[in-house]
Design a protein around this motif. Structure first.
Motif, PDB file in Angstrom:
ATOM      1  N   TYR A 259       9.557   8.105   3.247  1.00  0.00           N
ATOM      2  CA  TYR A 259       8.398   7.818   1.574  1.00  0.00           C
ATOM      3  C   TYR A 259       7.260   6.822   2.203  1.00  0.00           C
ATOM      4  CZ  TYR A 259      10.164  11.866   0.133  1.00  0.00           C
ATOM      5  OH  TYR A 259      10.266  13.349  -0.849  1.00  0.00           O
TER       6      TYR A 259
ATOM      7  N   ILE B 204       0.433   9.639   0.725  1.00  0.00           N
ATOM      8  CA  ILE B 204       1.036  10.242  -1.318  1.00  0.00           C
ATOM      9  C   ILE B 204       2.427   9.536  -1.358  1.00  0.00           C
ATOM     10  CG2 ILE B 204       1.712  12.312  -0.021  1.00  0.00           C
ATOM     11  CD1 ILE B 204       0.113  14.014  -2.501  1.00  0.00           C
TER      12      ILE B 204
ATOM     13  N   THR C 148       3.766   6.998  -1.706  1.00  0.00           N
ATOM     14  CA  THR C 148       3.869   6.205  -2.362  1.00  0.00           C
ATOM     15  C   THR C 148       4.269   5.888  -3.660  1.00  0.00           C
ATOM     16  OG1 THR C 148       1.652   5.372  -3.126  1.00  0.00           O
ATOM     17  CG2 THR C 148       2.399   4.491  -0.620  1.00  0.00           C
ATOM     18  N   ASN C 149       4.309   7.123  -4.515  1.00  0.00           N
ATOM     19  CA  ASN C 149       4.807   7.493  -5.561  1.00  0.00           C
ATOM     20  C   ASN C 149       6.139   7.435  -5.695  1.00  0.00           C
ATOM     21  OD1 ASN C 149       1.857   8.313  -6.190  1.00  0.00           O
ATOM     22  ND2 ASN C 149       2.384  10.573  -5.860  1.00  0.00           N
TER      23      ASN C 149
ATOM     24  N   ASP D 142       6.626   4.154  -6.403  1.00  0.00           N
ATOM     25  CA  ASP D 142       6.151   3.604  -7.923  1.00  0.00           C
ATOM     26  C   ASP D 142       7.038   4.032  -9.007  1.00  0.00           C
ATOM     27  OD1 ASP D 142       3.667   2.686  -6.815  1.00  0.00           O
ATOM     28  OD2 ASP D 142       2.599   4.430  -7.262  1.00  0.00           O
TER      29      ASP D 142
END
Length: 165
Positions: free
Chosen positions: A78, A84, A86-87, A90
């Motif tokens: 990831y 997308i 990168t969530n 986070d």
């Protein structure tokens, strides 16, 4: 009596064992493995799929350890894939900030990495929770650096070796 020996040719395109996959493709594949391996299908009737014949049965369920290390591999991909994906980073940042924001005194990412490694080693979580722990650990370990960067280095080196990334 004569023996005929033939050799099958095995070739890869530009050293890519899996063809053209890419980091986003590996992230999708590992996410699919996690979802398929940890979720009980609807209508299966029980843990062994009893009650509905073969429909909706799980073939191979991930163990807790398999789920957490698949989660670490997925979390690493990831990070590399971006977009997308990168969530997940986070989520790792949010988890780490709970401990590094000063509420627990002076704690760095090394402490959070040690906490996650302790949970992964000493607790046998349900496969879904183990997968999430692995995904979070991948992001925290990548940021912590030092010895915690070894899983990321091994995963990325292996993926590059087979031409997946």
């Amino acid at each position: 009596m004569q023996h005929l020996v033939t050799t099958a040719t095995f070739s890869t395109h530009n050293g890519q064992l899996l063809g053209s996959v890419g980091s986003g493709g590996v992230a999708i594949a590992l996410t699919g493995v996690l979802i398929a391996g940890i979720r009980q299908p609807k209508g299966s009737g029980g843990p062994e799929g009893v009650g509905n014949g073969k429909k909706g049965r799980i073939r191979h369920r991930l163990t807790s350890e398999q789920a957490q290390w698949t989660g670490v591999a997925a979390g690493t991909c990831y990070t590399v894939a971006g977009s997308i994906w990168t969530n997940a980073g986070d989520l790792s940042n949010a988890f780490a900030s709970v401990f590094t924001s000063g509420g627990f005194g002076t704690a760095g990412l090394g402490a959070v990495s040690t906490l996650l490694a302790g949970i992964m080693y000493f607790r046998e979580l349900a496969p879904a929770r183990a997968a999430w722990t692995g995904i979070i650990a991948a992001g925290v370990w990548a940021q912590a650096g030092g010895i915690w960067g070894l899983p990321e280095a091994v995963i990325l080196t292996g993926a590059h070796a087979i031409g997946a990334l």
